[in-house]
Motif scaffolding. Structure first.
Motif, PDB file in Angstrom:
ATOM      1  N   TRP A 158       0.891  -1.144   0.101  1.00 25.13           N
ATOM      2  CA  TRP A 158      -0.040  -0.089  -0.020  1.00 25.13           C
ATOM      3  C   TRP A 158       0.985   1.553  -0.089  1.00 25.13           C
ATOM      4  N   LEU A 159       2.121   1.197   0.756  1.00 23.40           N
ATOM      5  CA  LEU A 159       2.919   2.116   0.600  1.00 23.40           C
ATOM      6  C   LEU A 159       3.599   2.668  -0.679  1.00 23.40           C
ATOM      7  N   ARG A 160       3.928   1.768  -1.403  1.00 21.21           N
ATOM      8  CA  ARG A 160       4.358   1.712  -3.026  1.00 21.21           C
ATOM      9  C   ARG A 160       3.211   2.051  -3.713  1.00 21.21           C
ATOM     10  N   THR A 161       2.070   1.660  -3.395  1.00 21.33           N
ATOM     11  CA  THR A 161       0.785   2.208  -4.269  1.00 21.33           C
ATOM     12  C   THR A 161       0.609   3.889  -4.052  1.00 21.33           C
ATOM     13  N   PHE A 162       0.702   4.250  -2.750  1.00 16.07           N
ATOM     14  CA  PHE A 162       0.510   5.680  -2.566  1.00 16.07           C
ATOM     15  C   PHE A 162       1.863   6.510  -3.143  1.00 16.07           C
TER      16      PHE A 162
END
Length: 325
Positions: free
Chosen positions: A267-271
């Protein structure tokens, strides 16, 4: 081994045509075919009717009256497949999956070699998934099973495969007997993580293989990974992951901790990759709220008014009693 292919379609008429033509051209023919159309509005039903005519009684077309998402479509299709007593494997895929000519033959050959190692405890097999350039698709790259024992690794290696803990529905082979024991995909997931939860549930206490000799092409618009910006669909990623970690029996407690940490990193990479972080924050907020405050509805409730054929609905009802929703 008798194999029923299940293909779920929604508004991708030309890709559906290509996928059905590839299924008809398998070097080892498919025994039966079930096509589930999620109330498409682009003429996909006409394409299916045209191409399924040559299959005769071997094919079945199920047109739902509402879009139940991939999760609902696969629940219906798998239920229709296992309603037939003589099916051994259910081969599932979306309408943007184009199997190579030896995709089915390669999977069954690996299964036969695996049986020759002395056991026949396979519950799931997954194909090698490539993009249109022939390279492995990062969205569907499987990972080796954590804590696989030496015997598992040896037996998988002997057949040129790799042991797995989960697989996507982009060309997955599901053992029909295991499905009847464990249940169906959870229809209320709608999109995303339904295949992760279901395959992990099938594989808890059973064996699964990634089979490089079975190759399919996943014709997504881009060759992106699972952490690419999903836009508004991020809501389903968040809500459904919480459902997996909080409510599903697919994973052991220690696995839930590991997968939760991996999900947070993704999720951090997605953001970081997103051009619209405000939209993702809103999806995170709503998905987090609904994942904590609601449970997935039973599939019999989700699918009750969606035009599901009687025999498939009977299977949905029966398997709901097994504990699947």
């Amino acid at each position: 081994m008798r194999v029923t292919a299940v293909l779920v379609a929604y508004n991708r008429r030309e890709l559906l045509r290509e996928s059905l033509e590839a299924l008809a051209a398998q070097s080892r023919p498919v025994d039966r075919l079930v096509v589930v159309d999620n109330a498409s509005t682009d003429g996909s039903d006409a394409v299916a009717a045209e191409l399924l005519e040559a299959w005769g009684a071997q094919a079945r077309f199920v047109r739902l009256t509402e879009n139940t998402g991939g999760a609902g479509g696969f629940a219906v299709g798998i239920a229709a497949a296992v309603a037939e007593d003589d099916v051994d494997w259910v081969w599932v895929m979306d309408d943007d999956t184009v199997p190579g000519p030896d995709a089915l033959a390669g999977a069954l050959a690996a299964h036969e070699r695996y049986r020759e190692t002395g056991q026949d405890d396979l519950a799931v097999m997954g194909s090698r998934v490539v993009w249109t350039d022939g390279e492995d698709h990062p969205m569907n790259t499987p990972k080796a099973k954590i804590r696989a024992d030496a015997d598992e690794r040896r037996r998988a290696a002997e057949v040129g495969a790799m042991e797995i803990r989960s697989i996507s529905f982009v060309s997955a082979f599901l053992r029909a007997a295991r499905v009847r024991e464990v249940g169906l995909p959870i229809a209320d997931y709608f999109l995303w993580n339904d295949d992760f939860e279901f395959s992990a549930r099938l594989l808890r206490g059973a064996r699964g293989l990634y089979v490089p000799g079975s190759v399919v092409t996943h014709k997504t618009a881009k060759r992106g990974s699972s952490d690419a910006d999903p836009g508004a669909r991020f809501y389903y990623e968040v809500r459904n992951k919480l459902w997996v970690f909080r409510r599903s029996r697919a994973l052991a407690p220690w696995e839930k901790l590991l997968y939760s940490a991996a999900t947070a990193r993704r999720w951090l990479r997605t953001f970081r990759a997103s051009a619209d972080r405000a939209q993702l924050r809103e999806c995170l907020r709503r998905g987090w709220r609904d994942g904590w405050t609601h449970a997935p509805r039973p599939s019999r409730v989700v699918l009750r008014d969606a035009g599901v054929p009687v025999d498939a609905m009977i299977e949905v009802e029966r398997m709901s009693k097994l504990g699947s929703r």
